[in-house]
Write an enzyme that holds these catalytic residues in place. Structure first.
Site, PDB file in Angstrom:
ATOM      1  N   TYR A  72       0.835  -1.207   0.000  1.00  0.00           N
ATOM      2  CA  TYR A  72       0.000   0.000   0.000  1.00  0.00           C
ATOM      3  C   TYR A  72       0.865   1.251   0.000  1.00  0.00           C
ATOM      4  O   TYR A  72       0.608   2.207  -0.735  1.00  0.00           O
ATOM      5  CB  TYR A  72      -0.920   0.004   1.231  1.00  0.00           C
ATOM      6  CG  TYR A  72      -1.979   1.072   1.175  1.00  0.00           C
ATOM      7  CD1 TYR A  72      -3.237   0.802   0.666  1.00  0.00           C
ATOM      8  CD2 TYR A  72      -1.711   2.371   1.615  1.00  0.00           C
ATOM      9  CE1 TYR A  72      -4.213   1.781   0.593  1.00  0.00           C
ATOM     10  CE2 TYR A  72      -2.678   3.362   1.543  1.00  0.00           C
ATOM     11  CZ  TYR A  72      -3.932   3.060   1.030  1.00  0.00           C
ATOM     12  OH  TYR A  72      -4.885   4.043   0.957  1.00  0.00           O
ATOM     13  N   PHE A 124      -6.972  20.262 -24.296  1.00  0.00           N
ATOM     14  CA  PHE A 124      -7.718  19.023 -24.554  1.00  0.00           C
ATOM     15  C   PHE A 124      -9.066  19.096 -23.828  1.00  0.00           C
ATOM     16  O   PHE A 124      -9.215  19.846 -22.867  1.00  0.00           O
ATOM     17  CB  PHE A 124      -6.907  17.810 -24.093  1.00  0.00           C
ATOM     18  CG  PHE A 124      -7.616  16.516 -24.380  1.00  0.00           C
ATOM     19  CD1 PHE A 124      -7.823  16.110 -25.678  1.00  0.00           C
ATOM     20  CD2 PHE A 124      -8.108  15.738 -23.351  1.00  0.00           C
ATOM     21  CE1 PHE A 124      -8.518  14.935 -25.954  1.00  0.00           C
ATOM     22  CE2 PHE A 124      -8.800  14.565 -23.612  1.00  0.00           C
ATOM     23  CZ  PHE A 124      -9.009  14.155 -24.906  1.00  0.00           C
ATOM     24  N   ASP A 125     -10.059  18.310 -24.275  1.00  0.00           N
ATOM     25  CA  ASP A 125     -11.410  18.482 -23.723  1.00  0.00           C
ATOM     26  C   ASP A 125     -11.514  18.229 -22.222  1.00  0.00           C
ATOM     27  O   ASP A 125     -12.243  18.931 -21.532  1.00  0.00           O
ATOM     28  CB  ASP A 125     -12.468  17.684 -24.507  1.00  0.00           C
ATOM     29  CG  ASP A 125     -12.158  16.216 -24.619  1.00  0.00           C
ATOM     30  OD1 ASP A 125     -10.982  15.852 -24.493  1.00  0.00           O
ATOM     31  OD2 ASP A 125     -13.078  15.425 -24.843  1.00  0.00           O
ATOM     32  N   ASP A 214       0.859  19.806 -20.415  1.00  0.00           N
ATOM     33  CA  ASP A 214       0.013  18.631 -20.554  1.00  0.00           C
ATOM     34  C   ASP A 214       0.801  17.724 -21.496  1.00  0.00           C
ATOM     35  O   ASP A 214       0.912  17.976 -22.689  1.00  0.00           O
ATOM     36  CB  ASP A 214      -1.342  19.033 -21.138  1.00  0.00           C
ATOM     37  CG  ASP A 214      -2.210  17.834 -21.456  1.00  0.00           C
ATOM     38  OD1 ASP A 214      -1.713  16.690 -21.392  1.00  0.00           O
ATOM     39  OD2 ASP A 214      -3.395  18.021 -21.783  1.00  0.00           O
ATOM     40  N   ALA A 216       0.845  14.377 -22.490  1.00  0.00           N
ATOM     41  CA  ALA A 216       0.416  13.057 -22.977  1.00  0.00           C
ATOM     42  C   ALA A 216       1.298  12.517 -24.114  1.00  0.00           C
ATOM     43  O   ALA A 216       1.645  11.341 -24.129  1.00  0.00           O
ATOM     44  CB  ALA A 216      -1.035  13.140 -23.432  1.00  0.00           C
ATOM     45  N   LYS A 257      -0.672   7.181 -23.367  1.00  0.00           N
ATOM     46  CA  LYS A 257      -0.222   7.512 -24.725  1.00  0.00           C
ATOM     47  C   LYS A 257       1.270   7.186 -24.860  1.00  0.00           C
ATOM     48  O   LYS A 257       1.643   6.047 -25.079  1.00  0.00           O
ATOM     49  CB  LYS A 257      -0.485   8.985 -25.033  1.00  0.00           C
ATOM     50  CG  LYS A 257      -1.951   9.286 -25.328  1.00  0.00           C
ATOM     51  CD  LYS A 257      -2.709   9.672 -24.113  1.00  0.00           C
ATOM     52  CE  LYS A 257      -4.112  10.145 -24.419  1.00  0.00           C
ATOM     53  NZ  LYS A 257      -4.892  10.331 -23.194  1.00  0.00           N
ATOM     54  N   HIS A 449     -20.062  14.506 -26.029  1.00  0.00           N
ATOM     55  CA  HIS A 449     -19.744  13.603 -27.152  1.00  0.00           C
ATOM     56  C   HIS A 449     -19.665  12.135 -26.747  1.00  0.00           C
ATOM     57  O   HIS A 449     -19.919  11.257 -27.542  1.00  0.00           O
ATOM     58  CB  HIS A 449     -18.448  14.037 -27.836  1.00  0.00           C
ATOM     59  CG  HIS A 449     -17.268  14.078 -26.938  1.00  0.00           C
ATOM     60  ND1 HIS A 449     -17.129  15.020 -25.944  1.00  0.00           N
ATOM     61  CD2 HIS A 449     -16.171  13.294 -26.853  1.00  0.00           C
ATOM     62  CE1 HIS A 449     -16.005  14.820 -25.297  1.00  0.00           C
ATOM     63  NE2 HIS A 449     -15.400  13.773 -25.825  1.00  0.00           N
TER      64      HIS A 449
HETATM   65  N1  F0G Z   1      -4.413  15.609 -22.359  1.00  0.00           N
HETATM   66  C1  F0G Z   1      -4.390  15.255 -23.647  1.00  0.00           C
HETATM   67  C2  F0G Z   1      -3.620  16.057 -24.636  1.00  0.00           C
HETATM   68  C3  F0G Z   1      -5.109  14.122 -24.057  1.00  0.00           C
HETATM   69  O1  F0G Z   1      -5.090  13.781 -25.346  1.00  0.00           O
HETATM   70  C4  F0G Z   1      -5.821  13.369 -23.094  1.00  0.00           C
HETATM   71  C5  F0G Z   1      -6.576  12.191 -23.467  1.00  0.00           C
HETATM   72  C6  F0G Z   1      -5.791  13.787 -21.753  1.00  0.00           C
HETATM   73  C7  F0G Z   1      -5.082  14.909 -21.425  1.00  0.00           C
HETATM   74  C8  F0G Z   1      -6.532  13.045 -20.679  1.00  0.00           C
HETATM   75  O2  F0G Z   1      -5.900  11.850 -20.357  1.00  0.00           O
HETATM   76  O3  F0G Z   1      -7.489  10.044 -21.054  1.00  0.00           O
HETATM   77  O4  F0G Z   1      -5.594   9.604 -19.491  1.00  0.00           O
HETATM   78  O5  F0G Z   1      -7.533  10.915 -18.743  1.00  0.00           O
HETATM   79  N2  F0G Z   1      -6.832  11.894 -24.654  1.00  0.00           N
HETATM   80  C9  F0G Z   1      -7.484  10.712 -25.148  1.00  0.00           C
HETATM   81  C10 F0G Z   1      -7.654  10.856 -26.624  1.00  0.00           C
HETATM   82  C11 F0G Z   1      -8.692  10.296 -24.429  1.00  0.00           C
HETATM   83  O6  F0G Z   1      -8.346   9.996 -27.207  1.00  0.00           O
HETATM   84  O7  F0G Z   1      -7.099  11.777 -27.234  1.00  0.00           O
HETATM   85  P1  F0G Z   1      -6.689  10.539 -19.901  1.00  0.00           P
END
Ligand code: F0G
Length: 458
Positions: A72, A124-125, A214, A216, A257, A449
């Site tokens: 843990y 990102f969304d 960010d 990813a 990613k 979406h």
């Molecule tokens: N930032 C970026 C640039 C992303 O593309 C994503 C996720 C996230 C943050 C959030 O990360 O999914 O681990 O919570 N993108 C995916 C996509 C879902 O299909 O582009 P997460």
């Protein structure tokens, strides 16, 4: 004769794919309310919904999984990950989270408050969602070139330093930090140059603000810097990555990613005080600070994934496959965000289906047509994703209406890329017969979406 380019790995384990008929797909997509997220995976032949968590792990990663420590607190897996983050990314402090949006949730709980403005390149969304949920505002300062899909620009993901400087000069009192998304997913998986990162750092320093990345797809970003930016050709990816992060105070990461794992994320930072503030929220939302929603085995696989994901040979194989698909589409005259991005091809639905009214969701219509044609699942990056304005509740029509074909890492072959290209060509060839798209019959108040329900406009 020069040997052709080929993959830098071979295949040890396979997973069968299921083919289907057009009649089956007509039925399935109708049952799914014309939302591709509602399809079952066995109703999909080639799945390009996302490159997130869909990659194939290596034998080294699976080996590391067997060595996972599930304690843990203070697990060796946590320290393996800590070492990997410190040596590859250069951050002293970090905490695991279950994925990228969880990292945003924890960090923004500390750093974002009502009425704040968070400028950067296209958010990102989920990033935007976490900002707007806190009644703050995401301000997109991406360069204008990003909105012209036909124009070549080596770093279409860049922040426009003039836009950023102007915004900061007028609003800096309400800006807690600047966020840079590497690569810029929303603009088409487009990279950000080192020069741009340097300029953002300079502007942030001028106003005494933090910079958050960010991250990813940070490794794909580093690959483009090596290939396209002067002065980096002879540097290793790991050297470039180190320099990139030297311009940031903190980072959020979706490990699904570029770290090539199926689940996971983290926040990393230089400041111990910020770490302390975040740790309270991490313990509440995610888990204790040495696991934060991840199992020990998954942290071990991630520690290895960060190393493999920042190796040139792997990145070259990966990005050349995306480029290969782009080249095939170019051959057929199909318009997409050019040049090809790191993780996906973004087809320009405004150019493919201009006859469909924009209210009837051009990119979603193209996504559905491609599914019907060959069982290929892409994703709409357009009006559905852009959602409604939180204040006026009006639809926000983005500059770009795109169908994203995201390529999972180390999963498909170039034969699959050929199938995708030809399927899209068949849709493209009958584009003038498509006169109508879809209406929304149900939507959620935020991030619609994922769950939206649609019907065909007759
Ligand atoms: N930032 C970026 C640039 C992303 O593309 C994503 C996720 C996230 C943050 C959030 O990360 O999914 O681990 O919570 N993108 C995916 C996509 C879902 O299909 O582009 P997460």
């Amino acid at each position: 004769m020069e040997l052709p380019f080929s993959e830098s790995y071979k295949i040890k384990m396979v997973e069968p794919l299921r083919r289907s008929t057009r009649e089956e797909r007509e039925q399935w997509i109708k049952e799914a309310k014309y939302n591709l997220f509602n399809l079952k995976s066995n109703q999909v032949f080639i799945d390009l919904l996302t490159d997130s968590g869909t990659g194939a792990m290596s034998d080294r990663q699976w080996g590391a999984i067997m060595m996972g420590d599930e304690s843990y607190a203070g697990a060796s897996s946590y320290y393996n990950l800590k070492n990997s983050i410190q040596s590859i990314l250069g951050f002293e402090y970090f905490m695991p989270t279950h994925q990228g949006r969880a990292a945003e949730n924890v960090l923004f709980s500390v750093m974002v408050k009502e009425g704040d403005y968070i400028p950067g390149n296209s958010h990102f969304d989920t990033t935007k969602g976490h900002i707007e949920f806190r009644k703050a505002h995401a301000v997109d300062c991406t360069i204008d070139e990003a909105a012209n899909t036909e124009l070549y620009h080596p770093f279409k993901g860049n922040v426009d330093p003039a836009k950023l400087e102007k915004f900061m000069s007028e609003n800096h009192a309400k800006v807690p930090f600047i966020i840079v998304t590497v690569t810029n997913n929303t603009a088409g998986g487009q990279p950000v140059s080192m020069e741009c990162l340097r300029q953002v750092r300079k502007i942030a320093d001028k106003y005494g603000k933090r910079v958050v990345f960010d991250s990813a797809r940070f490794a794909e970003n580093a690959y483009f810097i090596k290939i396209r930016e002067e002065g980096y050709a002879n540097k290793t990816i790991k050297e470039i990555v180190k320099e990139m992060f030297s311009y940031a105070d903190a980072m959020t990461m979706s490990s699904k990613k570029d770290a090539i794992v199926n689940i996971g994320g983290f926040i990393a930072m230089r400041d111990n005080e910020l770490w302390r503030q975040c740790s309270t929220f991490n313990i509440m939302f995610e888990g204790y600070v040495t696991y934060g929603g991840m199992s020990g085995r998954d942290m071990n696989a991630l520690a290895v994934g960060l190393d493999e994901g920042t190796e040139f040979d792997y990145l070259e194989t990966r990005i050349k496959q995306v480029e290969y698909l782009g080249n095939r589409l170019k051959e057929f005259g199909i318009p997409f965000q050019y040049p090809a991005g790191g993780h996906a091809i973004f087809v320009d639905a405004n150019k493919v289906l201009p006859n469909i009214p924009k209210e009837e969701l051009r990119a979603q219509t193209l996504a559905i047509e491609l599914y019907l044609e060959a069982g290929i699942r892409g994703v709409e990056i357009g009006t559905l994703l852009a959602d409604r304005d939180p204040v006026t509740r009006e639809n926000r029509y983005p500059k770009l209406e795109l169908l994203r074909l995201a390529i999972p890492r180390r999963v498909y072959t170039n034969n699959h890329m050929d199938v995708i290209a030809v399927a899209l060509k068949n849709v493209y060839d009958r584009r003038n017969e498509l006169k109508h798209g879809f209406d929304i019959v149900w939507e959620a108040p935020i991030m619609r979406h994922f769950t939206v329900e649609l019907e065909r406009v007759k």
